[in-house]
Design an enzyme around this catalytic site. Structure first.
Site, PDB file in Angstrom:
ATOM      1  N   GLY A  30      -1.478  45.303  15.518  1.00 27.61           N
ATOM      2  CA  GLY A  30      -1.874  45.387  14.216  1.00 27.61           C
ATOM      3  C   GLY A  30      -0.634  44.920  13.197  1.00 27.61           C
ATOM      4  O   GLY A  30      -0.365  45.480  12.142  1.00 27.61           O
ATOM      5  N   SER A  31       0.240  43.845  13.836  1.00 29.96           N
ATOM      6  CA  SER A  31       1.498  43.437  12.963  1.00 29.96           C
ATOM      7  C   SER A  31       0.749  42.724  11.751  1.00 29.96           C
ATOM      8  O   SER A  31       1.512  42.844  10.737  1.00 29.96           O
ATOM      9  CB  SER A  31       2.159  42.644  14.090  1.00 29.96           C
ATOM     10  OG  SER A  31       1.802  41.516  14.216  1.00 29.96           O
ATOM     11  N   ASN A  32      -0.139  41.928  11.922  1.00 29.68           N
ATOM     12  CA  ASN A  32      -0.799  41.474  10.647  1.00 29.68           C
ATOM     13  C   ASN A  32      -1.246  42.233   9.653  1.00 29.68           C
ATOM     14  O   ASN A  32      -1.191  42.290   8.481  1.00 29.68           O
ATOM     15  CB  ASN A  32      -1.890  40.370  11.059  1.00 29.68           C
ATOM     16  CG  ASN A  32      -1.297  39.037  11.574  1.00 29.68           C
ATOM     17  OD1 ASN A  32      -1.007  38.317  10.620  1.00 29.68           O
ATOM     18  ND2 ASN A  32      -1.324  38.784  12.890  1.00 29.68           N
ATOM     19  N   ILE A 106     -19.115  40.581  14.558  1.00 31.37           N
ATOM     20  CA  ILE A 106     -19.368  41.329  13.423  1.00 31.37           C
ATOM     21  C   ILE A 106     -20.930  41.451  13.219  1.00 31.37           C
ATOM     22  O   ILE A 106     -21.491  40.427  13.224  1.00 31.37           O
ATOM     23  CB  ILE A 106     -19.016  40.817  11.905  1.00 31.37           C
ATOM     24  CG1 ILE A 106     -17.234  40.818  12.066  1.00 31.37           C
ATOM     25  CG2 ILE A 106     -19.290  41.488  10.784  1.00 31.37           C
ATOM     26  CD1 ILE A 106     -16.580  42.297  12.077  1.00 31.37           C
ATOM     27  N   ASN A 120     -11.094  35.913   8.581  1.00 32.46           N
ATOM     28  CA  ASN A 120     -10.685  36.275   9.856  1.00 32.46           C
ATOM     29  C   ASN A 120      -9.213  35.220   9.841  1.00 32.46           C
ATOM     30  O   ASN A 120      -9.296  34.314   9.431  1.00 32.46           O
ATOM     31  CB  ASN A 120     -11.525  35.815  10.961  1.00 32.46           C
ATOM     32  CG  ASN A 120     -10.722  36.152  12.316  1.00 32.46           C
ATOM     33  OD1 ASN A 120     -10.213  37.113  12.601  1.00 32.46           O
ATOM     34  ND2 ASN A 120     -11.010  35.333  13.276  1.00 32.46           N
ATOM     35  N   HIS A 122      -7.385  33.315  13.104  1.00 33.19           N
ATOM     36  CA  HIS A 122      -7.277  32.872  14.337  1.00 33.19           C
ATOM     37  C   HIS A 122      -6.150  32.096  14.849  1.00 33.19           C
ATOM     38  O   HIS A 122      -5.673  31.166  14.081  1.00 33.19           O
ATOM     39  CB  HIS A 122      -8.694  32.172  14.680  1.00 33.19           C
ATOM     40  CG  HIS A 122      -8.705  31.589  16.051  1.00 33.19           C
ATOM     41  ND1 HIS A 122      -9.251  32.437  17.022  1.00 33.19           N
ATOM     42  CD2 HIS A 122      -8.513  30.659  16.781  1.00 33.19           C
ATOM     43  CE1 HIS A 122      -9.411  32.173  18.289  1.00 33.19           C
ATOM     44  NE2 HIS A 122      -8.651  30.908  18.058  1.00 33.19           N
ATOM     45  N   ASP A 163     -15.621  32.655  15.408  1.00 36.49           N
ATOM     46  CA  ASP A 163     -14.716  31.355  15.157  1.00 36.49           C
ATOM     47  C   ASP A 163     -15.417  30.165  14.595  1.00 36.49           C
ATOM     48  O   ASP A 163     -14.792  28.998  14.785  1.00 36.49           O
ATOM     49  CB  ASP A 163     -13.738  31.057  16.337  1.00 36.49           C
ATOM     50  CG  ASP A 163     -12.948  32.304  16.811  1.00 36.49           C
ATOM     51  OD1 ASP A 163     -12.770  33.291  15.907  1.00 36.49           O
ATOM     52  OD2 ASP A 163     -12.558  32.202  17.921  1.00 36.49           O
ATOM     53  N   GLU A 192       1.492  33.047  10.435  1.00 35.81           N
ATOM     54  CA  GLU A 192       0.600  34.330  10.150  1.00 35.81           C
ATOM     55  C   GLU A 192       0.903  35.040   9.144  1.00 35.81           C
ATOM     56  O   GLU A 192       0.355  35.541   8.123  1.00 35.81           O
ATOM     57  CB  GLU A 192      -0.119  35.312  11.176  1.00 35.81           C
ATOM     58  CG  GLU A 192      -0.843  34.167  12.263  1.00 35.81           C
ATOM     59  CD  GLU A 192      -1.210  35.088  13.486  1.00 35.81           C
ATOM     60  OE1 GLU A 192      -2.464  34.886  14.020  1.00 35.81           O
ATOM     61  OE2 GLU A 192      -0.680  35.990  14.031  1.00 35.81           O
TER      62      GLU A 192
HETATM   63  C1  GAR Z   1      -3.053  37.362  15.840  1.00 37.84           C
HETATM   64  O1  GAR Z   1      -2.395  36.666  16.262  1.00 37.84           O
HETATM   65  C2  GAR Z   1      -4.575  37.236  15.556  1.00 37.84           C
HETATM   66  O2  GAR Z   1      -4.461  35.778  15.083  1.00 37.84           O
HETATM   67  C3  GAR Z   1      -5.123  37.069  16.915  1.00 37.84           C
HETATM   68  O3  GAR Z   1      -4.775  38.317  17.325  1.00 37.84           O
HETATM   69  C4  GAR Z   1      -3.386  38.583  16.919  1.00 37.84           C
HETATM   70  C5  GAR Z   1      -3.382  40.068  16.466  1.00 37.84           C
HETATM   71  O4  GAR Z   1      -1.997  40.431  16.492  1.00 37.84           O
HETATM   72  N1  GAR Z   1      -6.557  37.233  16.538  1.00 37.84           N
HETATM   73  C6  GAR Z   1      -7.420  36.645  17.463  1.00 37.84           C
HETATM   74  O5  GAR Z   1      -7.064  36.242  18.303  1.00 37.84           O
HETATM   75  C7  GAR Z   1      -9.054  36.714  16.862  1.00 37.84           C
HETATM   76  N2  GAR Z   1      -9.849  35.763  17.733  1.00 37.84           N
HETATM   77  P1  GAR Z   1      -1.790  41.712  15.661  1.00 37.84           P
HETATM   78  O6  GAR Z   1      -2.483  42.882  16.275  1.00 37.84           O
HETATM   79  O7  GAR Z   1      -0.128  41.964  15.973  1.00 37.84           O
HETATM   80  O8  GAR Z   1      -1.781  41.415  14.222  1.00 37.84           O
END
Ligand code: GAR
Length: 211
Positions: A30-32, A106, A120, A122, A163, A192
């Site tokens: 969940g850093s994003n 989803i 989303n 990616h 995707d 990101e």
């Molecule tokens: C992120 O890099 C995001 O782009 C990716 O998962 C990571 C989650 O990091 N998403 C996917 O791969 C979706 N297909 P986070 O939990 O630290 O935000």
């Protein structure tokens, strides 16, 4: 013309701006999600009201609690039907959905209620390294294994296929021959954090303005 411009400014001043609500769906660290929540903390138009997950032990739930955002976890079966989730989203008056490391498909019921309102991020330059099973570190491992010289991020709308929804924005970073998957992950995460909140704001502010 000039007068009209003054009049619309006057109207905008009289009518308080209606805030729109965002829910974040996340499955992992969940850093994003945290970055997005912090970005919209004092935003005039958009607010993150809810975090929804499919994993009871996802670290994103701790982050949400620390940031004072309510969070709810649904089972795989509930994600498949989508009905309980739609009820929750209605309770919180959610207008838009942001996926931030969310790994389940989803459901059609959610897509139907939120057309072009779910986006989303990616961690690759789609259509490369996308599709079912391609997420997080698996993507960076595949990028390094295939000798790519660049990677990046893709921000896109969600549709019924993993995707494959319309691309909104891409940004790139170099991949050097000495880079490990962890090095690529660090570069992609930096992209990101720099771009996702800003693009979310642009897309959803524009959508709110035409509603
Ligand atoms: C992120 O890099 C995001 O782009 C990716 O998962 C990571 C989650 O990091 N998403 C996917 O791969 C979706 N297909 P986070 O939990 O630290 O935000």
């Amino acid at each position: 013309m000039q007068r009209f411009a003054h009049f619309s400014l006057f109207c905008a001043y009289l009518h308080p701006i209606m805030k729109r609500n965002i829910a974040i769906f996340a499955s992992g660290s969940g850093s994003n999600a945290e970055n997005v929540i912090r970005y919209f903390k004092n935003n005039r138009l958009l607010a993150v009201q809810l975090v929804v997950s499919n994993k009871i032990d996802a670290f994103v739930l701790e982050r949400a609690q620390r940031l004072d955002v309510p969070s709810v976890v649904f089972s795989k079966k509930e994600w498949e039907s989508g009905h309980e989730i739609l009820e929750l989203l209605a309770t919180y008056n959610i207008d838009f959905i942001v996926l931030a490391g969310f790994l389940l498909r989803i459901s059609d019921s959610l897509l139907h209620v939120y057309p072009d309102k779910i986006i989303n991020i990616h961690p690759s330059l789609l259509p490369k390294f996308g599709g079912k099973g391609m997420y997080g570190d698996k993507v960076h491992e595949a990028v390094v294994a295939s000798g790519e010289t660049e990677s990046g991020i893709t921000i896109h709308y969600i549709n019924e296929h993993y995707d494959e929804g319309g691309v909104i924005y891409q940004a790139t970073c170099p991949v050097l021959s000495i880079d490990t998957p962890a090095d690529v992950a660090a570069k992609v995460h930096a992209l990101e954090y720099a771009h996702y909140p800003r693009i979310i704001e642009e897309v959803f502010s524009a959508a709110a303005a035409i509603e």
